[in-house]
Design an enzyme around this catalytic site. Structure first.
Site, PDB file in Angstrom:
ATOM      1  N   ASP A 121       0.934  -1.126   0.003  1.00 13.51           N
ATOM      2  CA  ASP A 121       0.085   0.072   0.056  1.00 13.51           C
ATOM      3  C   ASP A 121       0.841   1.427   0.150  1.00 13.51           C
ATOM      4  O   ASP A 121       0.299   2.202   0.490  1.00 13.51           O
ATOM      5  CB  ASP A 121      -0.998   0.283   1.242  1.00 13.51           C
ATOM      6  CG  ASP A 121      -1.910  -1.221   1.171  1.00 13.51           C
ATOM      7  OD1 ASP A 121      -2.206  -1.597   0.229  1.00 13.51           O
ATOM      8  OD2 ASP A 121      -2.188  -1.514   2.246  1.00 13.51           O
ATOM      9  N   LYS A 145       1.838   2.277  -5.075  1.00  7.85           N
ATOM     10  CA  LYS A 145       2.291   1.560  -6.332  1.00  7.85           C
ATOM     11  C   LYS A 145       1.395   1.853  -7.391  1.00  7.85           C
ATOM     12  O   LYS A 145       1.873   2.113  -8.422  1.00  7.85           O
ATOM     13  CB  LYS A 145       2.413  -0.010  -6.053  1.00  7.85           C
ATOM     14  CG  LYS A 145       3.376  -0.210  -4.998  1.00  7.85           C
ATOM     15  CD  LYS A 145       3.731  -1.796  -4.848  1.00  7.85           C
ATOM     16  CE  LYS A 145       2.435  -2.376  -4.465  1.00  7.85           C
ATOM     17  NZ  LYS A 145       2.170  -2.198  -2.982  1.00  7.85           N
ATOM     18  N   GLY A 146       0.011   1.860  -7.121  1.00 10.61           N
ATOM     19  CA  GLY A 146      -0.943   1.845  -8.289  1.00 10.61           C
ATOM     20  C   GLY A 146      -0.717   3.271  -9.096  1.00 10.61           C
ATOM     21  O   GLY A 146      -0.845   3.245 -10.417  1.00 10.61           O
ATOM     22  N   ALA A 180      -3.859  -7.978  -3.318  1.00 14.78           N
ATOM     23  CA  ALA A 180      -3.594  -6.567  -3.874  1.00 14.78           C
ATOM     24  C   ALA A 180      -4.635  -5.702  -4.141  1.00 14.78           C
ATOM     25  O   ALA A 180      -5.620  -6.229  -4.540  1.00 14.78           O
ATOM     26  CB  ALA A 180      -2.412  -6.688  -4.948  1.00 14.78           C
ATOM     27  N   GLY A 181      -4.445  -4.492  -3.800  1.00 16.73           N
ATOM     28  CA  GLY A 181      -5.400  -3.307  -4.089  1.00 16.73           C
ATOM     29  C   GLY A 181      -4.714  -2.172  -4.612  1.00 16.73           C
ATOM     30  O   GLY A 181      -3.962  -1.448  -3.502  1.00 16.73           O
ATOM     31  N   HIS A 182      -4.546  -2.144  -5.589  1.00 11.57           N
ATOM     32  CA  HIS A 182      -3.956  -0.745  -6.245  1.00 11.57           C
ATOM     33  C   HIS A 182      -4.795   0.436  -6.715  1.00 11.57           C
ATOM     34  O   HIS A 182      -5.830   0.294  -7.550  1.00 11.57           O
ATOM     35  CB  HIS A 182      -3.055  -1.116  -7.567  1.00 11.57           C
ATOM     36  CG  HIS A 182      -2.061  -2.174  -7.094  1.00 11.57           C
ATOM     37  ND1 HIS A 182      -1.288  -3.080  -7.870  1.00 11.57           N
ATOM     38  CD2 HIS A 182      -1.510  -2.658  -5.705  1.00 11.57           C
ATOM     39  CE1 HIS A 182      -0.437  -3.656  -7.256  1.00 11.57           C
ATOM     40  NE2 HIS A 182      -0.673  -3.492  -6.191  1.00 11.57           N
ATOM     41  N   GLN A 227       2.069  -6.041  -3.188  1.00  7.09           N
ATOM     42  CA  GLN A 227       2.397  -6.251  -1.865  1.00  7.09           C
ATOM     43  C   GLN A 227       4.045  -5.381  -1.609  1.00  7.09           C
ATOM     44  O   GLN A 227       4.023  -4.479  -2.331  1.00  7.09           O
ATOM     45  CB  GLN A 227       2.775  -7.802  -1.415  1.00  7.09           C
ATOM     46  CG  GLN A 227       1.497  -8.430  -1.042  1.00  7.09           C
ATOM     47  CD  GLN A 227       0.977  -8.930  -2.324  1.00  7.09           C
ATOM     48  OE1 GLN A 227       1.455  -9.422  -3.449  1.00  7.09           O
ATOM     49  NE2 GLN A 227      -0.433  -8.863  -2.627  1.00  7.09           N
TER      50      GLN A 227
END
Ligand code: GDP
Ligand code: IMO
Ligand code: MG
Length: 423
Positions: free
Chosen positions: A13, A16-17, A39-41, A223
């Protein structure tokens, strides 16, 4: 841009997105090499917010090929949900390819993730509950179902029925829960496999050809370094290798294919899930960072634990990933704090520790040794150049660079892609 690896340097977190999206605009191909929909971007692009989990961020660019490589674990149901959300927003998904070797997350993985967490009680890892660990376990145990099997119904049916039998033994006899029904799973999942079949191929060939022909390839990390199965805060880690070396294995390329490795960090530290966190703040400063930085998980909505920047962690990330530069995000979140602290080493049993310990019991004993840096009160979210930043913010950046031994090439001052300063 040649072949660039983008890697998280903390506990995930890091933002990166946003950076992936900036780099993807110039890339011919974006590759996810490891992890899954844990993952959550977040990508804020053209006034729209996208939350990408499994699909590479390059999907937002029409000319960019998107690869889910062999090192990824794929939940077909979750993937189809994500693809639907994207097509509903007008995004074209025909350039997506999934490797034949990627392992498939099935209902028993989700069930076993939940059951093993429950059985760990207070010692739970705090997983995302997406079946990631159990799926990678099957892969290492050589009993997994891969995308190739999944899109061949006869093979899938046979392997599934055999796997469900074994998993039910565990579900019933170890955990005392109701067994799963292989026929029902097959019925539901063979519908998903029929839709996904057209995307499945040997992506290692596609990635190799792209690299060889000099195309711009972006390896999109999920991650972060401290969640690495080998080098992170074991056992409070994920089950894949989110460090740059893991991208080679996951994407099926040699290490010489990677030209540049960019790390992503926050200007402070956060983590979701359990495990030791030396610079964690249990006071109003930590609360303030969580509030101002909106530190709540993208996947599970859990509040993130917040703390000061830890240079020991970033030095580890520079070393393990071979970072060539760093993007330091969310500098704007620190505006208005009079005195900023940076952890430069730890103190453990009266000794100064310079390197991140391998063992978490030792890490739990480590007390941060802080140095203080003066803060700034100005709103910096509109800064476009390094010189636009207040003097103390500039000093903070230079101070961090010196502490970690790596150039900071991008500074994030807000969630939008335009809120980035390049140096
Ligand atoms: P990822 O998993 O590394 O892609 O990061 P997440 O998307 O889970 O979390 C990062 C959060 O920070 C998201 O809500 C981003 O929109 C936001 N973000 C990224 N960079 C910045 C920045 O420089 N400033 C601020 N205020 N928010 C940012
Ligand atoms: P992105 O790509 C933050 C954490 C979980 C848990 C541990 C193991 O958005 O940075 P898992 O479900 O992987 O078995 O959980 O890893 N975790 C993440 N934390 N960001 C992520 O991804 C994460 N992916 C897994 O919270 O502590
Ligand atoms: Mg995230």
């Amino acid at each position: 841009m040649a072949t660039v690896a983008l890697v998280g340097t903390q506990w995930g977190d890091e933002g990166k997105g946003k950076i992936i999206d900036i780099l993807a605009a110039k890339a011919d191909m974006v590759v996810r090499a490891q992890g899954g929909n844990n993952a959550g971007h977040t990508v804020v692009n053209g006034g729209k917010t996208y939350k990408l989990r499994l699909v590479p961020s390059g999907i937002l660019y029409e000319n960019c090929d998107c690869i889910i490589a062999g090192g990824v674990v794929v939940d077909p149901k979750a993937l189809l949900g994500e693809l639907k959300d994207l097509t509903d927003k007008g995004v074209k998904i025909d350039r997506l390819r999934i490797d034949e070797r990627a392992h498939v997350i099935l209902p028993y993985h989700l069930k076993l993730d939940a059951l093993s967490e429950k059985a760990r009680g207070k010692g739970d890892i705090g997983t995302t509950g997406r079946g990631i660990g159990p799926c990678y376990t099957d892969r290492a145990e050589r009993s997994g179902i891969r995308m190739y099997d999944f899109v061949h119904p006869e093979v899938f049916k046979a392997k599934l029925s055999e796997r469900v039998k074994v998993k039910n033994e565990i579900i019933v006899k170890v955990y005392g829960e109701e067994p799963l029904n292989a026929d029902e799973i097959f019925k539901e999942y063979s519908e998903y496999s029929a839709i996904l079949k057209k995307y499945v191929t040997d992506t290692s060939v596609l990635v190799y050809d792209a690299v060889k022909s000099g195309k711009s390839v972006l390896l999109e990390g999920a991650q972060g370094t401290l969640l690495d199965l080998g080098y992170g805060t074991y056992p409070y880690v994920t089950s894949s290798h989110p460090i740059s070396g893991g991208f080679c294995v996951g994407a099926g390329i040699g290490p010489t294919a990677i030209d540049e490795c960019i790390g992503v960090a926050k200007a402070y530290t956060t983590r979701v899930g359990k495990g030791p966190f030396p610079t964690e703040l249990d006071d109003e400063v930590g609360e303030r960072i969580r509030r101002v930085g909106a530190e709540f998980g993208t996947v599970t909505g859990r509040p993130r634990r917040c703390g000061w920047l830890d240079a020991v962690i970033l030095r580890l990330a520079v070393r393990l990933n071979g970072l060539t530069s760093l993007s330091l995000n969310k500098l704007d979140t620190l505006s208005g704090i009079d005195e900023l602290k940076v952890c430069v080493a730890y103190e453990c049993d009266g000794k100064r520790v310079e390197h991140f310990p391998a063992d978490i019991d030792e890490l739990a004993k480590c007390k941060p040794i802080y140095e203080s840096v003066k803060g700034w009160s100005e709103d910096i979210s509109g800064a476009k150049k390094f010189e636009d930043l207040p003097e103390n913010a500039q000093k903070y950046i230079k101070y961090v660079e010196k502490q970690i031994g790596c150039r900071i090439s991008i500074i994030g001052v807000g969630p939008d892609r335009t809120q980035s300063i390049y140096r």
